[in-house]
Design an enzyme around this catalytic site. Structure first.
Site, PDB file in Angstrom:
ATOM      1  N   GLN A  11      -4.974  -0.513  -4.513  1.00  0.00           N
ATOM      2  CA  GLN A  11      -5.665  -1.622  -5.170  1.00  0.00           C
ATOM      3  C   GLN A  11      -6.510  -1.164  -6.360  1.00  0.00           C
ATOM      4  O   GLN A  11      -6.549  -1.814  -7.397  1.00  0.00           O
ATOM      5  CB  GLN A  11      -6.536  -2.345  -4.129  1.00  0.00           C
ATOM      6  CG  GLN A  11      -7.177  -3.617  -4.670  1.00  0.00           C
ATOM      7  CD  GLN A  11      -8.020  -4.326  -3.619  1.00  0.00           C
ATOM      8  OE1 GLN A  11      -7.755  -4.221  -2.413  1.00  0.00           O
ATOM      9  NE2 GLN A  11      -9.031  -5.036  -4.054  1.00  0.00           N
ATOM     10  N   CYS A  30      -2.785  -2.393   6.524  1.00  0.00           N
ATOM     11  CA  CYS A  30      -2.995  -1.076   7.134  1.00  0.00           C
ATOM     12  C   CYS A  30      -4.405  -0.951   7.709  1.00  0.00           C
ATOM     13  O   CYS A  30      -4.694  -0.042   8.480  1.00  0.00           O
ATOM     14  CB  CYS A  30      -2.714   0.038   6.121  1.00  0.00           C
ATOM     15  SG  CYS A  30      -3.709  -0.018   4.637  1.00  0.00           S
ATOM     16  N   HIS A  53      -5.838  -5.782   3.568  1.00  0.00           N
ATOM     17  CA  HIS A  53      -4.860  -4.696   3.710  1.00  0.00           C
ATOM     18  C   HIS A  53      -4.353  -4.650   5.141  1.00  0.00           C
ATOM     19  O   HIS A  53      -5.137  -4.430   6.073  1.00  0.00           O
ATOM     20  CB  HIS A  53      -5.504  -3.350   3.354  1.00  0.00           C
ATOM     21  CG  HIS A  53      -5.821  -3.219   1.893  1.00  0.00           C
ATOM     22  ND1 HIS A  53      -5.213  -2.285   1.089  1.00  0.00           N
ATOM     23  CD2 HIS A  53      -6.651  -3.928   1.095  1.00  0.00           C
ATOM     24  CE1 HIS A  53      -5.671  -2.419  -0.151  1.00  0.00           C
ATOM     25  NE2 HIS A  53      -6.544  -3.396  -0.172  1.00  0.00           N
ATOM     26  N   CYS A  62       0.840  -1.189   0.000  1.00  0.00           N
ATOM     27  CA  CYS A  62       0.000   0.000   0.000  1.00  0.00           C
ATOM     28  C   CYS A  62       0.882   1.250   0.000  1.00  0.00           C
ATOM     29  O   CYS A  62       1.739   1.422   0.866  1.00  0.00           O
ATOM     30  CB  CYS A  62      -0.881  -0.029   1.245  1.00  0.00           C
ATOM     31  SG  CYS A  62      -1.473   1.570   1.782  1.00  0.00           S
ATOM     32  N   GLU A  63       0.674   2.120  -0.990  1.00  0.00           N
ATOM     33  CA  GLU A  63       1.550   3.286  -1.088  1.00  0.00           C
ATOM     34  C   GLU A  63       1.240   4.359  -0.047  1.00  0.00           C
ATOM     35  O   GLU A  63       2.027   5.272   0.150  1.00  0.00           O
ATOM     36  CB  GLU A  63       1.519   3.865  -2.512  1.00  0.00           C
ATOM     37  CG  GLU A  63       0.223   4.521  -2.912  1.00  0.00           C
ATOM     38  CD  GLU A  63       0.258   5.009  -4.361  1.00  0.00           C
ATOM     39  OE1 GLU A  63       1.083   4.505  -5.142  1.00  0.00           O
ATOM     40  OE2 GLU A  63      -0.561   5.885  -4.692  1.00  0.00           O
ATOM     41  N   HIS A  64       0.104   4.245   0.605  1.00  0.00           N
ATOM     42  CA  HIS A  64      -0.238   5.241   1.627  1.00  0.00           C
ATOM     43  C   HIS A  64       0.415   4.940   2.976  1.00  0.00           C
ATOM     44  O   HIS A  64       0.728   5.845   3.729  1.00  0.00           O
ATOM     45  CB  HIS A  64      -1.758   5.321   1.822  1.00  0.00           C
ATOM     46  CG  HIS A  64      -2.458   5.823   0.591  1.00  0.00           C
ATOM     47  ND1 HIS A  64      -3.731   5.434   0.253  1.00  0.00           N
ATOM     48  CD2 HIS A  64      -2.049   6.663  -0.381  1.00  0.00           C
ATOM     49  CE1 HIS A  64      -4.088   6.025  -0.878  1.00  0.00           C
ATOM     50  NE2 HIS A  64      -3.085   6.763  -1.282  1.00  0.00           N
ATOM     51  N   HIS A  65       0.574   3.652   3.293  1.00  0.00           N
ATOM     52  CA  HIS A  65       1.105   3.283   4.611  1.00  0.00           C
ATOM     53  C   HIS A  65       2.371   2.445   4.535  1.00  0.00           C
ATOM     54  O   HIS A  65       2.961   2.134   5.557  1.00  0.00           O
ATOM     55  CB  HIS A  65       0.043   2.501   5.399  1.00  0.00           C
ATOM     56  CG  HIS A  65      -1.221   3.262   5.640  1.00  0.00           C
ATOM     57  ND1 HIS A  65      -2.315   3.162   4.819  1.00  0.00           N
ATOM     58  CD2 HIS A  65      -1.545   4.157   6.604  1.00  0.00           C
ATOM     59  CE1 HIS A  65      -3.281   3.952   5.276  1.00  0.00           C
ATOM     60  NE2 HIS A  65      -2.839   4.576   6.350  1.00  0.00           N
TER      61      HIS A  65
HETATM   62 ZN    ZN Z   1      -2.908   1.660   3.412  1.00  0.00          ZN
END
Ligand code: ZN
Length: 188
Positions: A120, A150, A148, A79-82
Site C-alpha cells: 500500500q 493478510c 488487508h 499484497c505482494e508479501h502474502h
Molecule cells: Zn500482506
C-alpha cells in the site's frame, strides 16, 4: 504478459503442496480459473498510467485554481508479501497548474497501480508520482485506506482494521494548511 500456462502449472503444484488432489472433481478446473483471474487482477503490470493521464484539458484561470478532489475511489489490490487481497478507497487531490484531466482518468490511474502485486505504501507514492509527471500540477496529495486480508484472516486477526497511507508532492509537502484542507474536504 501474464503466462497463463505457467500459472496453471503453479496452482497444480500449490494444490499438491497443501496436500490436496488437483484431479478431484471440484479442483479440476481451479488452475485454469485462477490463471484467467490472475490475468485480470494483474492486468496493471502491462499498463502505463500515461495512457490515462496524457490527455489533459487546459484551464484558463491558472492563478486561482483550487484543490480538485476525487474521493472514495474503490480499489482492489494484492499484497505482494502474502498474495492476499487488500482493498479500500483512494482519495486523490491535486492543485492544477493550467492542466486538468478527466475525473475518470484518476480512477483508471488507481487501477493501473492496484492491479499488480503491491504494498500500500508504494502504491500511494506511485499514484502521486504519475500525477506529478503527466499533469504537472502545483501539488498532489493521495490517501489510501485499506483492509488487508493478510491482517484480518491470519496472523493477528484484526477484522475491520484499516491501514491509512498518505503521499504528498509539491505544494502539499510542507504546507500543513493545505494538508488540513484536504482532510477537511474528506470529512464531508
Ligand atoms: Zn500482506
Amino acid at each position: 504478459m501474464v503466462d497463463q500456462n505457467k500459472i496453471k502449472e503453479a496452482i497444480k503444484l500449490l494444490l499438491e503442496g497443501i496436500g490436496e488432489d488437483p484431479f478431484r472433481e471440484g479442483l479440476l478446473e481451479t488452475p485454469d480459473r485462477i490463471a484467467r483471474m490472475y490475468a485480470e487482477i494483474f492486468a496493471g503490470l502491462d499498463e502505463d498510467a500515461k495512457t490515462h493521464l496524457e490527455k489533459t484539458f487546459t484551464v484558463e484561470d491558472r492563478e486561482n485554481q483550487g484543490i480538485v478532489l476525487v474521493r472514495d475511489i474503490t480499489f482492489y489490490s494484492m499484497c505482494e508479501h502474502h498474495f492476499m487481497p487488500f482493498y479500500g478507497k483512494a482519495h486523490i487531490a491535486y492543485i492544477p497548474d493550467g492542466k486538468v484531466v478527466g475525473l475518470s482518468k484518476l480512477a483508471r490511474t488507481v487501477e493501473v497501480f492496484a492491479k499488480r502485486p503491491q504494498i500500500q505504501e508504494k502504491m500511494t507514492g506511485q499514484i502521486a508520482d504519475a500525477i506529478m509527471e503527466y499533469l504537472n500540477p502545483k501539488g498532489v496529495m493521495i490517501m489510501l485506506e485499506a483492509e488487508h486480508m493478510c491482517m484480518t484472516m491470519r496472523g493477528i486477526k484484526k477484522p475491520g482494521s484499516n491501514t491509512v497511507t498518505t503521499s504528498m508532492r509539491g505544494a502539499f509537502m510542507n504546507d500543513t494548511n493545505l494538508q488540513n484542507t484536504f482532510f477537511h474536504m474528506l470529512d464531508r
